[in-house]
Design an enzyme around this catalytic site. Sequence first.
Site, PDB file in Angstrom:
ATOM      1  N   GLY A  28     -11.286  -7.008  -2.472  1.00 16.20           N
ATOM      2  CA  GLY A  28     -12.980  -6.580  -2.021  1.00 16.20           C
ATOM      3  C   GLY A  28     -13.192  -8.033  -1.308  1.00 16.20           C
ATOM      4  NE  ARG A  78      -0.940  -7.195  -5.884  1.00 14.80           N
ATOM      5  CZ  ARG A  78      -1.189  -5.598  -5.437  1.00 14.80           C
ATOM      6  NH1 ARG A  78      -0.112  -4.479  -5.672  1.00 14.80           N
ATOM      7  NH2 ARG A  78      -2.421  -5.862  -4.785  1.00 14.80           N
ATOM      8  CB  ALA A 102       0.203  -5.963 -11.096  1.00  9.41           C
ATOM      9  CE1 TYR A 155       2.217   3.147 -11.189  1.00  5.46           C
ATOM     10  CE2 TYR A 155       1.681   0.777 -10.129  1.00  5.46           C
ATOM     11  CZ  TYR A 155       1.858   1.963 -10.290  1.00  5.46           C
ATOM     12  OH  TYR A 155       1.215   2.921  -9.369  1.00  5.46           O
ATOM     13  CG  LEU A 168      -1.691  -1.493   1.377  1.00  7.65           C
ATOM     14  CD1 LEU A 168      -2.576  -1.382   2.789  1.00  7.65           C
ATOM     15  CD2 LEU A 168      -2.696  -0.803   0.061  1.00  7.65           C
ATOM     16  CB  THR A 169       1.875   3.582  -2.539  1.00  7.50           C
ATOM     17  OG1 THR A 169       2.380   2.877  -3.515  1.00  7.50           O
ATOM     18  CG2 THR A 169       2.285   5.476  -3.277  1.00  7.50           C
ATOM     19  CB  ALA A 178       5.402  -0.148  -4.828  1.00 11.84           C
ATOM     20  N   GLY A 183      -6.251  -4.678   1.573  1.00  7.77           N
ATOM     21  CA  GLY A 183      -5.213  -3.289   1.032  1.00  7.77           C
ATOM     22  C   GLY A 183      -5.813  -2.662   2.102  1.00  7.77           C
ATOM     23  NE  ARG A 184      -8.112   2.398  -0.957  1.00  4.73           N
ATOM     24  CZ  ARG A 184      -8.934   3.367  -1.433  1.00  4.73           C
ATOM     25  NH1 ARG A 184     -10.383   4.323  -0.908  1.00  4.73           N
ATOM     26  NH2 ARG A 184      -8.475   3.496  -2.749  1.00  4.73           N
TER      27      ARG A 184
END
Length: 359
Positions: free
Chosen positions: A296, A226, A176, A179, A24-25, A56, A317-318
Amino acid sequence: MSTLFDPIKIGDIALSNRIVMAPLTRNRAVEGNKPGPLTVEYYRQRATAGLIIAEASPISPMAQGYLDTPGIWSAEQVDAWKAVTAAVHAEGGKIVLQLWHVGRISHTSLLPDGAAPVSSTDRVAEAATFTKEGFIPVSKPRALRDDEIPGLIEDYRRAARNAIEAGFDGVEIHAANTYLIEQFLRDSVNDRSGPYGGSIENRARLLLDVVRAITGEIGAGRTGIRLSPMTTFTAPRDSNPQALYGYVVEQLAPFGLAYLHVIEGETGGTRTPDAPAFDYAALHRAFKGPWMVNNGYDRDLAMQTVASGQADLIAFGRPFISTPDLVRRLKEGAALNELRADKLYGGGAEGYTDYSTLA
């Protein structure tokens, strides 16, 4: 039948559970693109995850695409990351570093001497990046020459070695979210000829060269990867994603990687029934090794997915941003903290290290 809370060994890394903190950036690096004391505390708080995939991290000065992202190319950065890995290990956790080259998703103000970003193409992306001026359109890239690619692969190899020296348990290759590596993979972006353009085999060559270099340096058992076959984050999908990613996974399988991490559907999107069809199960069957999924997942779906054998690990993630003790709350079925979306990128402790845990 496995559960979300059972231990698992992935390659050379033994995990206490199957709950993964996704990369998570957060844009909170200090001077010199180093992780600072706040970052040490941020990861320490979340060390009950079976595995943390640290944010990352650019593999070189030319790999950077966003303001204040911590790198892994300098001795000073390596030393700064040691405090992070030591804090996580002291809490009994495991942590790997995601190796990042953004390619064309960058701006000249972020690159050495105002250089143009590099990519598989010289076409500019329809995307924005985070700079001192806030979010602004990315700059026009230049296409990497074929004779520059060995140096790029060496940057990845060196970054992997630096990560191990910094105390990480392994690395995740970021291939992924459109990038650099995915800019080579997809025919929607890659318009070059020669050994790295044209056919699927040629477009996958950079990824496989990078995997070969990194596994040769630190071992396949400490290397994950990833992929995001269907995301349109900053570029259209490939014209035949099933064929492209099917080939990629078939080529990755013999390496014996620690895991393959797949973003299902759109990055950061919702799990909607009208999403374009893609057979992720076919990739899982082809890979055979530890299979990590992301996007999700809530408690019920995560538990169901692991119990059914559809995946070995679930990355969140979040939920991990807002809820440092996510593992406990998933186990107990407790409510999660509310995410403060306005504090995701940049800033200090607020919305970073000040989220509450259960008493």
